[in-house]
Design an enzyme around this catalytic site. Structure first.
Site, PDB file in Angstrom:
ATOM      1  N   CYS A 186      -0.655  -8.301 -20.610  1.00 34.51           N
ATOM      2  CA  CYS A 186      -0.833  -7.665 -19.298  1.00 34.51           C
ATOM      3  C   CYS A 186       0.268  -7.982 -18.287  1.00 34.51           C
ATOM      4  CB  CYS A 186      -2.191  -8.050 -18.700  1.00 34.51           C
ATOM      5  SG  CYS A 186      -2.317  -9.769 -18.204  1.00 34.51           S
TER       6      CYS A 186
ATOM      7  N   HIS B 160       0.835  -1.202   0.000  1.00 34.44           N
ATOM      8  CA  HIS B 160       0.000   0.000   0.000  1.00 34.44           C
ATOM      9  C   HIS B 160       0.871   1.254   0.000  1.00 34.44           C
ATOM     10  CE1 HIS B 160      -4.267  -1.237   1.486  1.00 34.44           C
ATOM     11  NE2 HIS B 160      -4.227  -1.020   0.192  1.00 34.44           N
TER      12      HIS B 160
END
Length: 544
Positions: free
Chosen positions: A505, A193
Site C-alpha cells: 500500500c 483538499h
C-alpha cells in the site's frame, strides 16, 4: 520576448498539457484598514463583523447553488467545511471579544484569531497535515475580502491561473469555465483538499513554483506540461506543437484506460491481482468507485480528526465510517490513528520530540491514549454492521502491541453487546508492516494477525535509515533497494505459508514504472492512489 523553461520543485499533480495566457492573482496585498478603534465604534465594528459573516455565507451558498447539478456530493462537502469554519461559534466569539476588549478593528481581530489558529499548524512538519491551514486561510480571506475569488472577472479565452494558494471551493467554482485550462500554484502539496479535487477533475496543474513565481507575469503566454512538470514562458512554435500533440495523445490514452474499468485485473499468466484504493478524504470515494476499485485497501483516519478540529465523538466517527463503507461492496480497511510525532493537532496535547519518526506515534500513541483509541474502535465496530470492514494497526513494532489492541477491541465489543448494538463479531485485524522488527518476527506476528499491509514508504525509511522527507539524503531513499526487497520476500513467504492476505500500500504501489518488480516478488494485492487505479490495472493486465 525570451523563451524561458521553468521546472516545478513539486511532484507531478494532475492533467496533461495546456496552452494559455496567465491570469495572476495577488494574494499578498495587505488589507487597508486601521488596526484599532475607539470605544464608541465597538457596536459599529461588531455589526460590520456580522455583515461580513453574512456576505461570506452568501458567497458560499451561491457556490453550492452553482454546483446543484453536480453528481458529486463530495464537492459540496468540501465547501461545507469552509462554512463550518466560518460559523464556528468559538471563533466568532473570540473575534468579537478582541473587538470589544482590545479595541481591535474587525480586520485586525480576524487576522489575530486566524493567525493563532495557523500557528498551531506551523509546528506540524508533515506536509500532508499542514495543508489543512489553507481552509482557514480561505475563510479569513473571505471575511476580510482580501482575495474573494468568487467575484473574479469572467475568463473569456484559454487561461492558466497563477496563484499562491487555492481553496477547493475556488477550484470547483472555476472549473465550470471551460476557458480555464490550467492552474499554477506557488505553494501546495499532492495531499491538500484542493490538489485532490484538481486530480479528480483532471485539471492540468503544477505546484511548488516558489523559486520562479515572480517570473510569471499577467497576460504572458505559457505552455504548462504537468506530465514532465515544467512551464515554458513565451513558448515557440515547436513548444506549442509538442503540447498540442501531448493533449491529443492524453485524450486517446484516457479513453483507452476507461475501457478497463469493468475488466478483471488478471496478469497474462492468469494471476488475479486485487487493486484497492488508498483514501484520505471522503471526496475520493466517488473517484475510487468510478475507476473500479476493489474496495478500500487503506482508509487513513487522521484527516477526519484534523477537519473536526476537536476529538470527534463515537457517533460522529460512526457516521463517517458508515457513509464510506456502505458505498463499497468489497471490504474497507480502516487504519486506526497514526497520530504522534510530527502528526499532531491542537485537540491532542503532544510533546515536541527530538526525532518524531522514532517517537510516540502510530499504535504507541493509541495505546498511550486508550480512551481515544477505544472511541475509534467502538465507532469502527458500529460501522461494521453496514459493510465489510477490517481494522489496520499502524507502526506496530511488538507482538504485545497487537495483543493489547485486541484486548481493547474485545472490551469495546462487550460494551456494544450490553447496548444491543449490531457489529461484525468476527471483524478482522491486521498490521502495517513498516518496521524491520516486524519482519524479523513475522512468524510470531502471523499467529496474531488476520492480514498484513506493507507500507513501503516507512519500511524503506527504517530499513535504510533514510528520512524520506529529508531532501539532503533523497538519493539514498529507494524502495527497490535489495535490503527492502529482502524484507518483502521474507514477509510474503511467511504470509503465503500461513495463508495470510498481504497487500502493498505504499506510494510504490501507485508507480507504474516500478510496480512490475513488486509483482514479480509475488504481491497479489495492491492499494493505490485513486487517480492511479486504471494506470496500475493496465500494468497488471500486461504483466507476464
Amino acid at each position: 520576448m525570451t523563451r524561458t523553461l521553468i521546472k516545478s520543485a513539486g511532484q507531478t499533480l494532475a492533467g496533461c498539457c495546456a496552452i494559455g495566457k496567465i491570469h495572476k492573482i495577488n494574494q499578498s496585498q495587505e488589507f487597508n484598514a486601521k488596526k484599532n478603534i475607539d470605544k464608541q465604534e465597538i457596536e459599529k465594528e461588531l455589526k460590520k463583523f456580522e455583515d461580513s459573516i453574512t456576505k461570506a455565507n452568501q458567497d458560499i451558498d451561491k457556490t453550492l447553488l452553482h454546483l446543484a447539478d453536480s453528481d458529486d456530493e463530495n464537492f459540496h462537502k468540501i465547501i461545507k467545511v469552509h462554512k463550518s469554519i466560518l460559523n464556528d461559534p468559538e471563533i466568532k466569539k473570540d473575534i468579537a471579544q478582541l473587538i470589544q476588549t482590545k479595541l481591535h478593528s474587525m480586520e485586525t481581530a480576524i487576522n489575530k484569531k486566524f493567525l493563532e489558529i495557523e500557528e498551531k499548524f506551523t509546528s506540524i512538519k508533515n506536509p500532508y497535515l499542514k495543508e489543512r491551514i489553507k481552509d482557514y486561510k480561505f475563510v479569513k480571506d473571505s471575511l476580510i475580502s482580501k482575495s474573494n475569488l468568487f467575484d473574479l472577472k469572467k475568463i473569456s479565452e484559454p487561461t492558466i491561473l497563477v496563484i499562491e494558494e487555492i481553496s477547493p471551493g475556488q477550484v470547483i467554482n472555476f472549473h465550470k469555465n471551460k476557458n480555464l485550462v490550467g492552474i499554477c500554484l506557488k505553494h501546495g502539496s499532492r495531499t491538500s483538499h484542493a490538489s485532490i479535487i484538481l486530480k479528480s477533475l483532471n485539471l492540468t496543474s503544477i505546484i511548488q513554483l516558489e523559486k520562479n513565481y515572480q517570473f510569471l507575469e499577467e497576460g504572458a503566454q505559457i505552455v504548462l506540461n504537468a506530465i514532465e512538470n515544467y512551464i515554458i514562458l513565451n513558448p515557440n512554435k515547436d513548444d506549442l506543437q509538442k503540447c498540442e500533440k501531448e493533449i491529443e495523445a492524453e485524450k486517446i490514452k484516457e479513453a483507452e484506460l476507461r475501457k478497463l474499468i469493468d475488466k478483471p485485473s488478471f496478469t497474462k499468466s492468469k494471476k488475479r491481482i486485487k487493486i484497492r484504493a488508498n483514501i484520505d478524504f471522503e471526496e475520493e470515494v466517488q473517484v475510487a468507485q468510478k475507476n473500479g476499485a476493489h474496495g478500500v485497501g487503506l482508509l487513513r483516519t487522521e484527516m477526519f480528526y484534523i477537519e473536526k478540529n476537536s476529538l470527534p465523538s463515537v457517533k460522529e466517527q460512526f457516521q463517517y465510517y458508515k457513509k464510506i463503507v456502505s458505498q463499497f461492496q468489497n471490504s474497507v480497511i480502516i487504519r486506526t490513528l497514526d497520530f504522534g510525532g510530527d502528526k499532531s493537532f491542537g485537540a491532542i496535547d503532544s510533546v515536541k520530540e527530538e526525532n518524531p519518526n522514532l517517537g510516540m506515534r502510530g499504535i504507541r500513541f493509541s495505546l498511550k491514549n486508550r480512551e481515544i483509541f477505544a472511541t475509534q474502535l467502538e465507532a469502527i465496530l458500529m460501522a461494521s454492521a453496514f459493510g465489510k470492514i477490517k481494522i489496520l494497526l499502524p507502526m506496530v513494532s511488538k507482538v504485545q502491541e497487537v495483543t493489547e489492541s485486541k484486548k481493547i477491541l474485545e472490551s469495546c465489543k462487550k460494551k456494544l453487546d450490553k447496548e444491543n448494538l449490531p457489529y461484525d463479531k468476527n471483524i478482522k485485524i491486521g498490521i502495517m508492516i513498516e518496521i524491520p522488527s516486524v519482519v524479523f518476527l513475522i512468524e510470531e506476528f502471523a499467529e496474531v494477525c488476520d492480514f498484513f499491509s506493507i507500507g513501503t514508504n516507512d519500511l524503506t525509511q527504517y530499513t535504510l535509515a533514510v528520512d524520506r522527507n529529508n531532501q539532503q539524503v533523497k538519493e539514498h531513499y529507494d524502495e527497490c533497494d535489495p535490503a527492502v526487497f529482502c524484507a518483502l520476500k521474507t514477509v510474503l513467504k511467511v504470509a503465503k505459508q500461513k495463508n495470510i492476505p498481504t497487500s502493498l500500500c505504499g506510494e510504490i504501489a501507485s508507480n507504474p514504472e516500478k510496480i512490475d518488480k513488486f509483482l514479480d516478488l509475488g504481491v497479489d494485492e495492491l492499494s493505490v492512489n485513486t487517480s492511479s487505479i486504471l494506470t496500475i490495472k493496465k500494468k497488471v493486465i500486461n504483466h507476464k
